[in-house]
Design an enzyme around this catalytic site. Sequence first.
Site, short mmCIF file in Angstrom:
data_model
loop_
_atom_site.label_atom_id
_atom_site.label_comp_id
_atom_site.label_asym_id
_atom_site.label_seq_id
_atom_site.Cartn_x
_atom_site.Cartn_y
_atom_site.Cartn_z
N ASP A 44 -3.20 -1.55 -7.97
CA ASP A 44 -1.99 -2.18 -7.47
C ASP A 44 -0.76 -1.70 -8.24
O ASP A 44 -0.72 -1.79 -9.47
CB ASP A 44 -2.13 -3.70 -7.60
CG ASP A 44 -1.08 -4.47 -6.81
OD1 ASP A 44 0.09 -4.06 -6.80
OD2 ASP A 44 -1.44 -5.49 -6.22
N ASP A 68 1.32 -0.83 4.46
CA ASP A 68 0.54 -1.62 5.40
C ASP A 68 1.45 -2.67 6.02
O ASP A 68 2.02 -3.50 5.31
CB ASP A 68 -0.63 -2.29 4.68
CG ASP A 68 -1.65 -2.88 5.64
OD1 ASP A 68 -1.26 -3.29 6.76
OD2 ASP A 68 -2.84 -2.93 5.29
N ARG A 74 1.58 15.41 7.38
CA ARG A 74 0.78 15.45 8.60
C ARG A 74 0.27 14.05 8.96
O ARG A 74 0.26 13.68 10.13
CB ARG A 74 -0.40 16.41 8.41
CG ARG A 74 0.02 17.88 8.36
CD ARG A 74 -1.11 18.77 7.91
NE ARG A 74 -1.49 18.48 6.52
CZ ARG A 74 -2.49 19.08 5.89
NH1 ARG A 74 -3.23 19.98 6.51
NH2 ARG A 74 -2.76 18.78 4.63
#
Length: 203
Positions: A82, A104, A179
């Site tokens: 983290d 996220d 990419r």
Amino acid sequence: MESLLPSIAVPDGPFNPLDLMRGATEVWLEIGFGGGEHLAAQAERRPDVLFLGAEPYLNGVASLLRHVAERDIPNIRVHDSDARDVMANLPDACLARIFILFPDPWPKARHHKRRLVNEAFLTEAARLLAPGGLLRFATDWADYADQVLEIAPRMAGLVWTAERADDWRLAPADHLATRYEAKRLGDRAPVWLDFARDTGQKT
């Protein structure tokens, strides 16, 4: 993971990042570097800068280590957990840049509290940025961008740098696309938010 990572791992406990690389002119932090493509490319572009990267997922860490080994990149240090643990151990005003690129999104409303960028995180980021330092946040989830724009202007010391719509609609000129990024975004338009650390000077 067994041979390279221990030699470039971020130290445990409080530390001065400039002690990790002799002659470093600045220190940049990328939080959640994914496969490490952006971090590795930025480190090659700026060999005078020490780059700290934090990523909790094993596959991402392994991918970055491959870039470091194959391309012999000396100015990267890695934390395989983290990022907030690293941030808590850094001294005030020690970072010139913080990157949070496509974290996220936790898209379900009941999971929004799990999102990385909140008031506590931005308070810590503001503490770590040197005057004039830059926090760059990018997401392809409009409601996450809205959340950050609602919180950040209330944080002491952080100033949104956008002056026109293209400043948040288009990738910054110094961004290095990956990419993975191109594949992941699909049809969703990304939002780019740059926040500068207030220099404290009045105009």
